[in-house]
Design a protein around this motif. Structure first.
Motif, PDB file in Angstrom:
ATOM      1  N   VAL A  58       0.842  -1.204   0.000  1.00 21.54           N
ATOM      2  CA  VAL A  58       0.000   0.000   0.000  1.00 21.54           C
ATOM      3  C   VAL A  58       0.871   1.246   0.000  1.00 21.54           C
ATOM      4  O   VAL A  58       0.658   2.182  -0.790  1.00 21.54           O
ATOM      5  CB  VAL A  58      -0.953  -0.008   1.210  1.00 21.54           C
ATOM      6  CG1 VAL A  58      -1.686   1.342   1.314  1.00 21.54           C
ATOM      7  CG2 VAL A  58      -1.963  -1.140   1.093  1.00 21.54           C
ATOM      8  N   LEU A  59       1.868   1.281   0.876  1.00 20.65           N
ATOM      9  CA  LEU A  59       2.785   2.420   0.934  1.00 20.65           C
ATOM     10  C   LEU A  59       3.505   2.602  -0.395  1.00 20.65           C
ATOM     11  O   LEU A  59       3.612   3.718  -0.927  1.00 20.65           O
ATOM     12  CB  LEU A  59       3.789   2.208   2.067  1.00 20.65           C
ATOM     13  CG  LEU A  59       4.817   3.303   2.359  1.00 20.65           C
ATOM     14  CD1 LEU A  59       5.277   3.218   3.813  1.00 20.65           C
ATOM     15  CD2 LEU A  59       6.050   3.203   1.449  1.00 20.65           C
ATOM     16  N   GLU A  75       2.712   1.434  -3.476  1.00 17.08           N
ATOM     17  CA  GLU A  75       1.837   1.784  -4.597  1.00 17.08           C
ATOM     18  C   GLU A  75       1.392   3.241  -4.518  1.00 17.08           C
ATOM     19  O   GLU A  75       1.250   3.913  -5.549  1.00 17.08           O
ATOM     20  CB  GLU A  75       0.618   0.856  -4.629  1.00 17.08           C
ATOM     21  CG  GLU A  75       0.946  -0.609  -4.898  1.00 17.08           C
ATOM     22  CD  GLU A  75       1.415  -0.884  -6.321  1.00 17.08           C
ATOM     23  OE1 GLU A  75       1.685   0.072  -7.088  1.00 17.08           O
ATOM     24  OE2 GLU A  75       1.509  -2.072  -6.686  1.00 17.08           O
ATOM     25  N   GLU A  76       1.170   3.745  -3.325  1.00 15.79           N
ATOM     26  CA  GLU A  76       0.801   5.151  -3.181  1.00 15.79           C
ATOM     27  C   GLU A  76       1.945   6.050  -3.662  1.00 15.79           C
ATOM     28  O   GLU A  76       1.723   7.011  -4.403  1.00 15.79           O
ATOM     29  CB  GLU A  76       0.464   5.464  -1.726  1.00 15.79           C
ATOM     30  CG  GLU A  76       0.057   6.924  -1.505  1.00 15.79           C
ATOM     31  CD  GLU A  76      -0.270   7.229  -0.052  1.00 15.79           C
ATOM     32  OE1 GLU A  76      -0.571   8.404   0.250  1.00 15.79           O
ATOM     33  OE2 GLU A  76      -0.209   6.301   0.783  1.00 15.79           O
ATOM     34  N   ALA A  77       3.172   5.718  -3.246  1.00  9.96           N
ATOM     35  CA  ALA A  77       4.325   6.501  -3.691  1.00  9.96           C
ATOM     36  C   ALA A  77       4.515   6.389  -5.198  1.00  9.96           C
ATOM     37  O   ALA A  77       4.872   7.370  -5.872  1.00  9.96           O
ATOM     38  CB  ALA A  77       5.583   6.023  -2.953  1.00  9.96           C
ATOM     39  N   TYR A  78       4.269   5.222  -5.728  1.00  7.05           N
ATOM     40  CA  TYR A  78       4.417   4.988  -7.176  1.00  7.05           C
ATOM     41  C   TYR A  78       3.410   5.829  -7.960  1.00  7.05           C
ATOM     42  O   TYR A  78       3.764   6.482  -8.961  1.00  7.05           O
ATOM     43  CB  TYR A  78       4.218   3.505  -7.452  1.00  7.05           C
ATOM     44  CG  TYR A  78       4.397   3.074  -8.889  1.00  7.05           C
ATOM     45  CD1 TYR A  78       5.616   3.240  -9.550  1.00  7.05           C
ATOM     46  CD2 TYR A  78       3.350   2.466  -9.578  1.00  7.05           C
ATOM     47  CE1 TYR A  78       5.773   2.817 -10.872  1.00  7.05           C
ATOM     48  CE2 TYR A  78       3.506   2.034 -10.884  1.00  7.05           C
ATOM     49  CZ  TYR A  78       4.717   2.212 -11.523  1.00  7.05           C
ATOM     50  OH  TYR A  78       4.876   1.788 -12.819  1.00  7.05           O
ATOM     51  N   GLY A  79       2.175   5.832  -7.503  1.00  5.17           N
ATOM     52  CA  GLY A  79       1.159   6.630  -8.178  1.00  5.17           C
ATOM     53  C   GLY A  79       1.499   8.109  -8.170  1.00  5.17           C
ATOM     54  O   GLY A  79       1.329   8.815  -9.179  1.00  5.17           O
ATOM     55  N   GLN A  80       2.005   8.603  -7.040  1.00  4.12           N
ATOM     56  CA  GLN A  80       2.383  10.015  -6.952  1.00  4.12           C
ATOM     57  C   GLN A  80       3.554  10.321  -7.879  1.00  4.12           C
ATOM     58  O   GLN A  80       3.587  11.381  -8.514  1.00  4.12           O
ATOM     59  CB  GLN A  80       2.731  10.354  -5.508  1.00  4.12           C
ATOM     60  CG  GLN A  80       1.546  10.332  -4.566  1.00  4.12           C
ATOM     61  CD  GLN A  80       1.947  10.509  -3.112  1.00  4.12           C
ATOM     62  OE1 GLN A  80       3.131  10.515  -2.774  1.00  4.12           O
ATOM     63  NE2 GLN A  80       0.963  10.658  -2.234  1.00  4.12           N
ATOM     64  N   ALA A  81       4.511   9.412  -7.945  1.00  6.04           N
ATOM     65  CA  ALA A  81       5.680   9.628  -8.804  1.00  6.04           C
ATOM     66  C   ALA A  81       5.281   9.669 -10.276  1.00  6.04           C
ATOM     67  O   ALA A  81       5.735  10.538 -11.033  1.00  6.04           O
ATOM     68  CB  ALA A  81       6.714   8.535  -8.562  1.00  6.04           C
ATOM     69  N   LEU A  82       4.421   8.765 -10.691  1.00  5.61           N
ATOM     70  CA  LEU A  82       4.029   8.717 -12.106  1.00  5.61           C
ATOM     71  C   LEU A  82       3.140   9.893 -12.490  1.00  5.61           C
ATOM     72  O   LEU A  82       3.171  10.347 -13.642  1.00  5.61           O
ATOM     73  CB  LEU A  82       3.315   7.406 -12.407  1.00  5.61           C
ATOM     74  CG  LEU A  82       4.168   6.133 -12.349  1.00  5.61           C
ATOM     75  CD1 LEU A  82       3.408   4.974 -12.966  1.00  5.61           C
ATOM     76  CD2 LEU A  82       5.501   6.327 -13.062  1.00  5.61           C
ATOM     77  N   ALA A  83       2.384  10.399 -11.528  1.00  5.33           N
ATOM     78  CA  ALA A  83       1.529  11.550 -11.820  1.00  5.33           C
ATOM     79  C   ALA A  83       2.346  12.781 -12.181  1.00  5.33           C
ATOM     80  O   ALA A  83       1.852  13.686 -12.868  1.00  5.33           O
ATOM     81  CB  ALA A  83       0.627  11.841 -10.622  1.00  5.33           C
ATOM     82  N   ALA A  84       3.588  12.814 -11.727  1.00  5.38           N
ATOM     83  CA  ALA A  84       4.459  13.963 -12.003  1.00  5.38           C
ATOM     84  C   ALA A  84       5.214  13.826 -13.320  1.00  5.38           C
ATOM     85  O   ALA A  84       5.961  14.735 -13.704  1.00  5.38           O
ATOM     86  CB  ALA A  84       5.449  14.134 -10.853  1.00  5.38           C
ATOM     87  N   VAL A  85       5.061  12.689 -14.008  1.00  4.06           N
ATOM     88  CA  VAL A  85       5.750  12.456 -15.283  1.00  4.06           C
ATOM     89  C   VAL A  85       4.739  12.599 -16.423  1.00  4.06           C
ATOM     90  O   VAL A  85       3.685  11.963 -16.403  1.00  4.06           O
ATOM     91  CB  VAL A  85       6.401  11.052 -15.319  1.00  4.06           C
ATOM     92  CG1 VAL A  85       7.126  10.838 -16.649  1.00  4.06           C
ATOM     93  CG2 VAL A  85       7.372  10.883 -14.152  1.00  4.06           C
TER      94      VAL A  85
END
Length: 436
Positions: free
Chosen positions: A133-134, A136-146
């Motif tokens: 969960v931790l 995937e949340e970080a992954y989603g935030q990272a990809l949203a910035a690309v």
């Protein structure tokens, strides 16, 4: 690892934390990298936002703290796989350094940020599924910035390919079977016996795990001191005095040092590396190599150190002092009531792998940055205390001596750990060299 060993290592966490007089601080409470690092004693006020490699290193530490706490061997392996994958993903985009796993397809137009995120996500979800969960949340935030587009798509593919190349390479490295066969103590003076409150020895097969960067035969040790020697008797008396739970010899600062450095080595030294990488403003490629080398050094330090531990099977101070009447040395005296300041970890004495890892990491950091680096550091096992250092060797020396002050290692094990750690760190520093 078998289920009983997993449960045993889990209980080890609670006992070690209680013995250090500390509640473990969970990094997941941090809302950003800056607050996460600032809470650990680093002044980041004048630093820019970290690059993707530093960011994912901090995410990994958040995941490790509740997950692989008290299993520092697993921490060292996972950190190494993570940063090998990130390093290889970036070098598939722009080959500046030799790859850890050769043969990955080139991806020159890929997004580095997407590649780093994909590599990190793939490794962490596979090796720390309880923290999905931790991650995937970080992954989603990272990809949203690309920005969406071909570069992002190519970056995701490059990161995933690098992660799986490393994961597949390490899948049969021996770590899965390192708890077997269980350690069975033999009778006799000098033989490692289980130390209370434990009824097992941790990871007796970890010395068979394939190293990341070294040749094990180049980093062997000669063995513990003979029980009949004068130096052994001196070591026994020294730890009896300074390491006793109610020692009148140990100073308040030495007690603080013992508790401060009681934390798992990979977590503490990772924070040091993270801070200096940020302070020096390394780019993503430089940061990826630096983290990979620091963690290769610690992972290989555990492998080499555990190989020696279970070859020599040398008893811990608490056992040696209790059984001194039977050690064949006329100048040692038994004390059946003696107890160390902190709980003795469930592995043999020689060498001190805590010392091995500290010096291995320090030698890599010295090779990268020199030894004149000032920084403050906090510890999960002594919250609220910040200790200050003017170099990596100073911290490594203190880290090693902490085990003597805690009453859990003989000086000879610490000195030999220093020798092995420095040897490993210098060798690992030559890995992943520049290609242009």
């Amino acid at each position: 690892m078998s289920s009983p060993s997993r449960r045993g290592l889990g209980r080890w966490l609670a006992r070690l934390a209680a013995a250090a007089g500390a509640g473990f601080v969970l990094a997941a409470a941090a809302q950003a990298d800056d607050s996460f690092m600032a809470a650990r004693g680093f002044d980041l006020a004048h630093q820019r936002r970290p690059n993707a490699v530093v960011h994912w290193n901090s995410i990994a530490e958040r995941a490790f703290t509740p997950s692989q706490g008290t299993n520092p061997m697993a921490q060292s392996r996972t950190f190494s796989i993570l940063h090998a994958s990130i390093h290889d993903a970036l070098n598939a985009i722009d080959r500046r350094y030799e790859s850890y796993t050769p043969g990955l397809p080139k991806s020159p137009r890929a997004s580095p940020e997407a590649a780093v995120a994909a590599a990190a996500r793939e490794v962490l979800v596979q090796l720390l599924p309880e923290q999905a969960v931790l991650v995937e949340e970080a992954y989603g935030q990272a990809l949203a910035a690309v920005r969406n587009g071909p570069a992002k798509t190519a970056g995701l593919a490059a990161g995933q390919a690098a992660a799986w190349a490393t994961l597949n390479r390490r899948s049969a490295d021996g770590a899965a079977g390192a708890a077997q066969p269980p350690y069975v103590p033999n009778a006799g003076a000098g033989e490692y016996q289980f130390t209370a409150p434990f009824a097992f020895a941790a990871q007796p097969g970890w010395g068979r795990v394939a190293p990341f960067a070294i040749k094990l035969a180049e980093h062997t040790l000669q063995g513990p001191l003979p029980l009949s020697s004068q130096q052994y008797a001196h070591d026994v008396e020294e730890v009896r005095e300074i390491g006793h739970v109610a020692s009148r010899t140990r100073t308040p600062e030495q007690t603080e040092i013992a508790k401060f450095w009681y934390e798992d080595s990979p977590l503490g030294w990772n924070r040091i590396a993270n801070a200096v990488v940020r302070e020096r403003r390394l780019d993503a490629w430089e940061a990826a190599r630096a983290f990979a080398l620091v963690h290769f050094a610690m992972a290989d330090g555990f492998i080499a150190g555990f190989g020696e531990k279970y070859e020599h099977r040398f008893w811990r101070p608490v056992t040696a002092i209790h059984a001194a009447a039977n050690d064949g040395n006329t100048t040692t005296e038994p004390d059946a009531s003696w107890q160390p300041l902190l709980v003795t970890p469930p592995v043999p004495d020689y060498p001190s792998t805590h010392t091995v890892l500290g010096w291995a990491a320090a030698e890599v950091l010295i090779d990268l940055f020199g030894d004149r680096v000032r920084y403050g550091l906090t510890s999960l096992t002594l919250p609220g205390v910040t200790r200050h250092y003017r170099g990596f060797s100073q911290a490594a020396e203190e880290n090693g001596l902490s085990r003597l002050y805690a009453g859990i290692h003989f000086r000879h094990a610490i000195e030999e750990g220093r020798r092995q750690g420095r040897s490993i760190g210098k060798a690992v520093s030559q890995a992943l060299p520049k290609v242009r």
